[in-house]
Design a protein around this motif. Structure first.
Motif, PDB file in Angstrom:
ATOM      1  N   GLU A   1      22.665  59.943  17.808  1.00  0.00           N
ATOM      2  CA  GLU A   1      23.014  59.363  16.705  1.00  0.00           C
ATOM      3  C   GLU A   1      24.216  58.365  17.289  1.00  0.00           C
ATOM      4  O   GLU A   1      24.497  57.361  16.655  1.00  0.00           O
ATOM      5  N   SER A   2      25.087  59.280  17.871  1.00  0.00           N
ATOM      6  CA  SER A   2      26.534  58.495  18.232  1.00  0.00           C
ATOM      7  C   SER A   2      26.138  57.536  19.353  1.00  0.00           C
ATOM      8  O   SER A   2      27.018  56.439  19.355  1.00  0.00           O
ATOM      9  N   ALA A   3      25.430  57.981  20.287  1.00  0.00           N
ATOM     10  CA  ALA A   3      25.101  56.940  21.414  1.00  0.00           C
ATOM     11  C   ALA A   3      24.187  55.537  21.061  1.00  0.00           C
ATOM     12  O   ALA A   3      24.672  54.640  21.493  1.00  0.00           O
ATOM     13  N   LEU A   4      23.412  55.741  19.986  1.00  0.00           N
ATOM     14  CA  LEU A   4      22.304  54.698  19.752  1.00  0.00           C
ATOM     15  C   LEU A   4      22.920  53.949  18.455  1.00  0.00           C
ATOM     16  O   LEU A   4      22.110  52.922  18.154  1.00  0.00           O
ATOM     17  N   CYS A   5      23.916  54.273  17.956  1.00  0.00           N
ATOM     18  CA  CYS A   5      24.211  53.275  16.830  1.00  0.00           C
ATOM     19  C   CYS A   5      25.059  52.063  17.145  1.00  0.00           C
ATOM     20  O   CYS A   5      25.416  51.926  18.269  1.00  0.00           O
ATOM     21  N   SER A   6      25.280  51.242  16.536  1.00  0.00           N
ATOM     22  CA  SER A   6      25.873  49.738  16.780  1.00  0.00           C
ATOM     23  C   SER A   6      27.480  50.318  16.642  1.00  0.00           C
ATOM     24  O   SER A   6      28.025  51.304  16.204  1.00  0.00           O
ATOM     25  N   ALA A   7      28.223  49.440  17.444  1.00  0.00           N
ATOM     26  CA  ALA A   7      29.417  49.882  17.720  1.00  0.00           C
ATOM     27  C   ALA A   7      30.050  49.759  16.313  1.00  0.00           C
ATOM     28  O   ALA A   7      30.348  48.757  15.699  1.00  0.00           O
ATOM     29  N   PRO A   8      31.133  50.935  16.154  1.00  0.00           N
ATOM     30  CA  PRO A   8      31.900  51.130  14.939  1.00  0.00           C
ATOM     31  C   PRO A   8      33.161  50.160  15.276  1.00  0.00           C
ATOM     32  O   PRO A   8      34.235  50.820  15.397  1.00  0.00           O
ATOM     33  N   THR A   9      33.101  48.887  14.759  1.00  0.00           N
ATOM     34  CA  THR A   9      34.373  48.074  14.977  1.00  0.00           C
ATOM     35  C   THR A   9      35.365  48.437  13.861  1.00  0.00           C
ATOM     36  O   THR A   9      36.349  47.897  14.121  1.00  0.00           O
ATOM     37  N   HIS A  10      35.154  49.107  13.063  1.00  0.00           N
ATOM     38  CA  HIS A  10      36.098  49.346  12.015  1.00  0.00           C
ATOM     39  C   HIS A  10      37.114  50.561  12.164  1.00  0.00           C
ATOM     40  O   HIS A  10      38.121  50.790  11.342  1.00  0.00           O
ATOM     41  N   ASN A  11      36.786  51.322  13.253  1.00  0.00           N
ATOM     42  CA  ASN A  11      37.628  52.561  13.272  1.00  0.00           C
ATOM     43  C   ASN A  11      38.009  52.772  14.842  1.00  0.00           C
ATOM     44  O   ASN A  11      36.974  52.956  15.581  1.00  0.00           O
ATOM     45  N   PRO A  12      39.169  52.790  15.462  1.00  0.00           N
ATOM     46  CA  PRO A  12      39.433  52.700  16.631  1.00  0.00           C
ATOM     47  C   PRO A  12      39.131  54.146  17.340  1.00  0.00           C
ATOM     48  O   PRO A  12      38.492  54.002  18.491  1.00  0.00           O
ATOM     49  N   ARG A  13      39.123  55.051  16.767  1.00  0.00           N
ATOM     50  CA  ARG A  13      38.930  56.379  17.240  1.00  0.00           C
ATOM     51  C   ARG A  13      37.304  56.611  17.449  1.00  0.00           C
ATOM     52  O   ARG A  13      36.620  56.883  18.358  1.00  0.00           O
ATOM     53  N   GLN A  14      36.470  56.127  16.416  1.00  0.00           N
ATOM     54  CA  GLN A  14      34.907  56.126  16.659  1.00  0.00           C
ATOM     55  C   GLN A  14      34.628  54.997  17.603  1.00  0.00           C
ATOM     56  O   GLN A  14      33.635  55.234  18.449  1.00  0.00           O
ATOM     57  N   MET A  15      35.276  54.059  17.845  1.00  0.00           N
ATOM     58  CA  MET A  15      34.859  53.291  19.077  1.00  0.00           C
ATOM     59  C   MET A  15      35.160  53.759  20.263  1.00  0.00           C
ATOM     60  O   MET A  15      34.338  53.505  21.210  1.00  0.00           O
ATOM     61  N   MET A  16      36.199  54.511  20.577  1.00  0.00           N
ATOM     62  CA  MET A  16      36.335  55.165  21.682  1.00  0.00           C
ATOM     63  C   MET A  16      35.250  56.065  22.085  1.00  0.00           C
ATOM     64  O   MET A  16      35.075  56.108  23.177  1.00  0.00           O
ATOM     65  N   ASN A  17      34.956  56.904  20.968  1.00  0.00           N
ATOM     66  CA  ASN A  17      34.014  57.808  21.262  1.00  0.00           C
ATOM     67  C   ASN A  17      32.541  57.186  21.424  1.00  0.00           C
ATOM     68  O   ASN A  17      31.818  57.750  22.360  1.00  0.00           O
ATOM     69  N   TRP A  18      32.213  56.220  20.786  1.00  0.00           N
ATOM     70  CA  TRP A  18      31.117  55.393  20.916  1.00  0.00           C
ATOM     71  C   TRP A  18      31.108  54.800  22.309  1.00  0.00           C
ATOM     72  O   TRP A  18      30.100  55.005  23.276  1.00  0.00           O
ATOM     73  N   GLN A  19      32.177  54.392  23.015  1.00  0.00           N
ATOM     74  CA  GLN A  19      32.337  53.732  24.324  1.00  0.00           C
ATOM     75  C   GLN A  19      31.962  54.898  25.220  1.00  0.00           C
ATOM     76  O   GLN A  19      31.371  54.585  26.330  1.00  0.00           O
ATOM     77  N   ALA A  20      32.595  56.040  25.121  1.00  0.00           N
ATOM     78  CA  ALA A  20      32.340  57.249  25.865  1.00  0.00           C
ATOM     79  C   ALA A  20      30.776  57.597  25.827  1.00  0.00           C
ATOM     80  O   ALA A  20      30.390  58.113  26.947  1.00  0.00           O
TER      81      ALA A  20
END
Length: 156
Positions: free
Chosen positions: A79-98
């Protein structure tokens, strides 16, 4: 079967019993035995093992997240890898990029298979608040003759 989940299932049964593994997965022991031994419809290929695979992965597959170092369920990882980029939260964005660079990220083929396996439940349209009812008749004016009174007078 040469798939990785089946080999993992065989490992779990070797370390425990079929009854324990089936109980953890939430399926009957006889069904697990038929799948593992290739009996009945599973052996002939008439029955799909997708639901068994899904239950195995849900129950036994944990992966170590390279972003936070914790063991997480494979569903959370996907779910984390396939969701759209969470641009509203910097920490979640770093997690998504990883997650985008992670070796556990599912391939596109797995995503299509997962979407096909999900059953869609038909939903009824939701009635919105504030819709004007155009069928209801307007109320009569105060002091005006009532509709029921007019029909009684004409019938008499």
């Amino acid at each position: 079967m040469n798939s990785d989940w089946f080999q993992g299932l065989q490992r779990e049964v070797a370390n425990s019993t079929k009854a324990d593994v089936a109980r953890k997965m939430g399926i009957k022991r006889s069904r697990l035995s038929c799948v593992m031994n290739g009996l009945g419809a599973y052996g002939s290929g008439a029955a799909s093992t997708a639901s068994i695979e899904q239950e195995y992965r849900r129950t036994f597959e944990n992966v170590e997240c390279p972003f936070n170092g914790n063991a997480v369920r494979i569903e959370f990882c996907r779910e984390s890898a396939l969701c759209s980029a969470p641009t509203h939260n910097p920490r979640q964005m770093m997690n998504w990029q990883a997650c985008q660079k992670c070796s556990h990220k599912p391939k596109q083929i797995e995503v299509i298979t997962l979407k096909k396996s999900l059953k869609r439940v038909p939903t009824e349209p939701v009635q919105q608040a504030g819709i004007i009812d155009k069928v209801t008749l307007p109320l009569p004016e105060v002091g005006a003759p009532q509709i029921a009174d007019q029909t009684n007078q004409e019938a008499a």
